[in-house]
Design an enzyme around this catalytic site. Structure first.
Site, mmCIF file in Angstrom:
data_model
loop_
_atom_site.group_PDB
_atom_site.id
_atom_site.type_symbol
_atom_site.label_atom_id
_atom_site.label_comp_id
_atom_site.label_asym_id
_atom_site.label_seq_id
_atom_site.Cartn_x
_atom_site.Cartn_y
_atom_site.Cartn_z
ATOM 1 C CB THR A 1 -11.373 19.839 18.492
ATOM 2 O OG1 THR A 1 -11.439 19.740 19.922
ATOM 3 C CG2 THR A 1 -10.725 21.144 18.096
ATOM 4 C CG ASP A 2 -13.338 14.597 17.178
ATOM 5 O OD1 ASP A 2 -14.347 15.177 16.702
ATOM 6 O OD2 ASP A 2 -12.615 13.828 16.537
ATOM 7 C CB CYS A 3 -10.798 16.650 22.932
ATOM 8 S SG CYS A 3 -9.588 17.477 21.901
ATOM 9 C CE1 TYR A 4 -10.256 21.903 25.860
ATOM 10 C CE2 TYR A 4 -9.036 20.442 24.373
ATOM 11 C CZ TYR A 4 -9.176 21.084 25.601
ATOM 12 O OH TYR A 4 -8.211 20.908 26.564
ATOM 13 N N PRO A 5 -15.658 20.496 21.916
ATOM 14 C CG PRO A 5 -17.492 19.280 22.703
ATOM 15 C CD PRO A 5 -16.049 19.550 22.969
#
Lengths: 137, 409
Positions: free
Chosen positions: B139-143
Site C-alpha cells: 500500500t502507499d503507507c506499507y509498500p
C-alpha cells in the site's frame, strides 16, 4: 514365551528375500521360532522380527547360518527406543502395548519401558502424540 | 450458603507473611476423609488444581515489530505453518492445530502430522529461532511485499498465548466397537473395543473442583504453560447445563475456560507440540488454578475424588462422528486410572491422553509458588455463566442455500 527365547530382527537383502531360509532354523538346527512381524518393502528387501527358542548353542549356530546366507541379524531390543525428554507420561501407549513392555508405574503415574518385553509391533510409535517412541527398524 | 471463613485479601496477607496453608486437590481428599470438612476448612487456605493434556483450541498472538520499509502482512508462515494475518500490519495469530503447508495430511491415512502450530509455539517458548515468510499486496503507507527472516521470541514485542477453550470440565471416554482401527483425537482406538481413550485429570482437574464456578471466574490468575496466566472468559462450547450427579459433577463435557498468558514466561516443559496420528497436530499444555477456601462449601466441592467423577463411554466409530448422543455407559476416573474398565461385560485397557503425573506436578508447582509468596490470588471480576444462566451448547442448524446465491460461486 520361553526363558531361552531370543528376540531378533532379520533383514533380508533383495537377493535373498525370495529364498526359503528361515525354515532351516527348524529343519537343520531344531530351533522353534515365532514370527512377530514380517514385511517386504517396495525395494524387495525383507524385514522379519521373531523370537527364536532353543538352546544357546543351537541359537548361535542357527543365527550364524542365517548370516552366512546374507541375512543381517540384530537383537530386537535396540530397535524401539523411548526418547525420555519428549515423553510427558500420558499413557496413550500403555493402552496400546500388547505385551506390557510399556506400563504405568503407580503411584507415580510415570510411563516405564521394558525393552525386554517389546515385540516391535510399533503401536506405541503410532499412538504417541509426543513422538517420544522411535522405531529404528 | 455456608459462613465465610476468609477473604481473598486475608489469604494474600497470609501469602505475604509466608503463613499460608496450601494443599493440592489430590492431597485434600485424604485430609478431608481424615479430619472432616469443618476442621480442614479452618486449616487450609488454598487448594491447587492442575491438568496437563492436549488442548486443541489454543494459539498465540505475536507482534513481530515493523520492518523498513513498512509492510502490512497479508499472508504469513512460521516454519512453514500458516499464521493468521488478518489483523493489524505485523500482528499474527498462530493456531495450535494448523499443519505445515506442505503436510500430506490424511492423503495417506493415517497421516503423521509431524509439525504444526503447536510445534511452532513450543519452538518459540524454547527460545529456538523460527523462520518467518510473509507476503503483502503493498500500500502507499506499507509498500513492502515480501519478507523472509529468522525471528526469536526474545525479539518479539509481544508473544502471548490466547486459548479460546482449555480445561474441559470432564470429557468422553472413547471406544471403538467396529472392526477397523480408528485414529481419533482420543488416540488410536483398537477394533472390537481393544482399548478406551480418555483425557481428564479427574480429581485434580480445575473445573471438576469448582463444579458450579463459585470461585473460578473472569480474572482468576492461573498457572499456564509454566508461567502466569489469567482466565479471560468462559471457553468456547462452555455448557453449564449438562446433567450433574449429586455432587454437582457434570456427567460429560461441560464448562470450559478461555485463558491468556505471557508466552515469554513459559517453559517447554509445560508446553509441547503434539502429532496425533490420523487426526492432526496440536498442543499439550499444563494449566493449574488455585481455589481459595472461602467457606466449607468450596472445600466440599474440591474434596471430590476420582471415584465420584463419572465419564460417559462413547462409541467413536458411530455415535460420536454422527452426533447421535448415544452413551454406552458411565465409568469413574478411579476405574479409568486403574488401567482396566468394564464395558458391556468386556474388560478394556484404558489409554489416557492427558498426563496424571504432570497434572500432579502442576498442582504441586502452583502450591510451591503460593507458599514461597511468588503467586497471589485474584478475585474474579465477573463470574462464568453458571447452571442458572441457561447457557446451552447448540449444534449448527444448517439452512439450505438458494440456487440464486450459489450461481457464480
Amino acid at each position: 514365551m520361553n526363558g531361552n527365547g531370543k528376540k531378533i530382527v532379520l533383514r533380508f537383502p533383495q537377493e535373498v528375500a525370495d529364498r526359503p531360509i528361515v525354515c532351516e532354523l527348524a529343519l537343520r538346527f531344531g530351533l522353534q521360532f515365532n514370527i512377530l512381524r514380517a514385511s517386504i518393502s517396495p525395494h524387495r528387501e525383507g524385514i522379519m522380527v521373531m523370537e527364536v527358542i532353543g538352546s544357546r548353542e543351537k541359537q548361535e549356530e542357527g543365527l550364524a547360518f542365517l548370516a552366512s546366507r546374507g541375512v543381517l541379524v540384530e537383537p530386537l531390543s535396540q530397535d524401539i527406543r523411548m526418547i525420555e525428554e519428549r515423553c510427558y507420561h500420558c499413557g496413550a501407549c500403555v493402552g496400546l502395548c500388547p505385551t506390557g513392555a510399556l506400563f504405568m508405574e503407580r503411584p507415580s503415574f510415570l510411563v516405564r519401558y521394558d525393552p525386554g518385553k517389546c515385540i516391535a509391533c510399533e503401536l506405541c510409535v503410532l499412538g504417541c502424540p509426543a513422538r517420544a517412541m522411535e522405531a529404528l527398524i | 450458603m455456608s459462613k465465610t471463613l476468609r477473604t481473598y485479601e486475608e489469604i494474600n496477607e497470609k501469602i505475604a507473611k509466608g503463613q499460608v496453608v496450601v494443599v493440592t486437590a489430590e492431597e485434600v481428599i485424604d485430609l478431608v476423609r481424615e479430619k472432616g470438612i469443618e476442621r480442614v476448612a479452618r486449616e487450609v487456605d488454598v487448594v491447587t488444581t492442575g491438568t496437563f493434556g492436549i488442548m486443541c483450541s489454543s494459539g498465540a498472538f505475536l507482534n513481530i515489530g515493523h520492518t523498513k520499509p513498512r509492510m502490512k502482512i497479508h499472508e504469513a508462515y512460521l516454519n512453514g505453518v500458516m499464521a493468521y494475518a488478518g489483523l493489524a500490519a505485523v500482528d499474527l495469530y498462530i493456531g495450535a492445530t494448523q499443519p505445515a503447508k506442505d503436510d500430506p495430511l490424511n492423503k495417506v491415512h493415517p497421516g503423521e502430522f509431524r509439525y504444526g502450530g503447536g510445534h511452532v509455539i513450543e519452538d518459540l517458548v524454547a527460545g529456538r529461532d523460527v523462520l518467518l515468510e510473509a507476503y503483502a499486496y503493498g500500500t502507499d503507507c506499507y509498500p513492502r511485499k515480501k519478507l523472509v527472516t529468522w525471528i526469536n521470541i526474545r525479539d518479539l514485542n509481544e508473544a502471548y498465548l490466547f486459548n479460546p477453550r482449555n480445561a474441559y470440565q470432564n470429557y468422553n471416554v472413547a471406544v471403538n466397537p467396529s472392526d477397523k482401527t480408528l485414529y481419533t483425537y482420543l488416540g488410536v482406538l483398537l477394533p472390537r473395543m481393544g482399548n478406551a481413550g480418555y483425557s481428564s485429570a479427574g480429581q485434580l482437574s480445575p473445573l471438576l473442583n469448582d463444579p458450579f464456578y463459585r470461585v473460578i471466574g473472569i480474572g482468576t490468575r492461573i498457572f499456564l504453560g509454566g508461567g502466569i496466566g489469567y482466565v479471560v472468559w468462559q471457553g468456547t462450547q462452555h455448557n453449564p447445563s449438562v446433567a450433574r450427579n449429586e455432587r454437582g459433577i457434570p456427567k460429560g463435557g461441560a464448562g470450559t475456560l478461555a485463558v491468556i498468558g505471557d508466552l515469554k514466561g513459559m517453559s517447554p516443559k509445560w508446553i509441547q507440540g503434539v502429532s496425533i496420528r490420523g487426526y492432526g497436530c496440536s498442543l499439550a499444555l499444563g494449566l493449574g488454578v488455585p481455589i481459595p477456601i472461602l467457606d466449607e462449601e468450596t472445600l466440599y466441592y474440591c474434596s471430590v475424588s476420582d471415584e465420584e467423577i463419572l465419564a460417559p463411554v462413547v462409541d467413536y466409530s458411530h455415535a460420536y462422528p454422527h452426533g447421535t448422543g448415544e452413551v454406552l455407559g458411565y465409568v469413574s476416573y478411579a476405574e479409568l486410572r486403574s488401567g482396566i474398565i468394564k464395558i458391556q461385560g468386556k474388560e478394556v485397557p484404558t489409554a489416557p491422553m492427558s498426563s496424571y503425573s504432570k497434572a500432579r506436578e502442576v498442582a504441586l508447582t502452583l502450591k510451591q509458588w503460593i507458599q514461597e509468596g511468588k503467586f497471589t490470588l485474584t478475585k474474579p471480576v465477573a463470574p462464568l455463566p453458571g447452571v442458572e444462566s441457561g447457557v446451552r451448547f447448540k449444534n449448527l442448524v444448517e439452512r439450505p442455500v438458494e440456487t440464486s446465491v450459489l450461481v457464480g460461486r
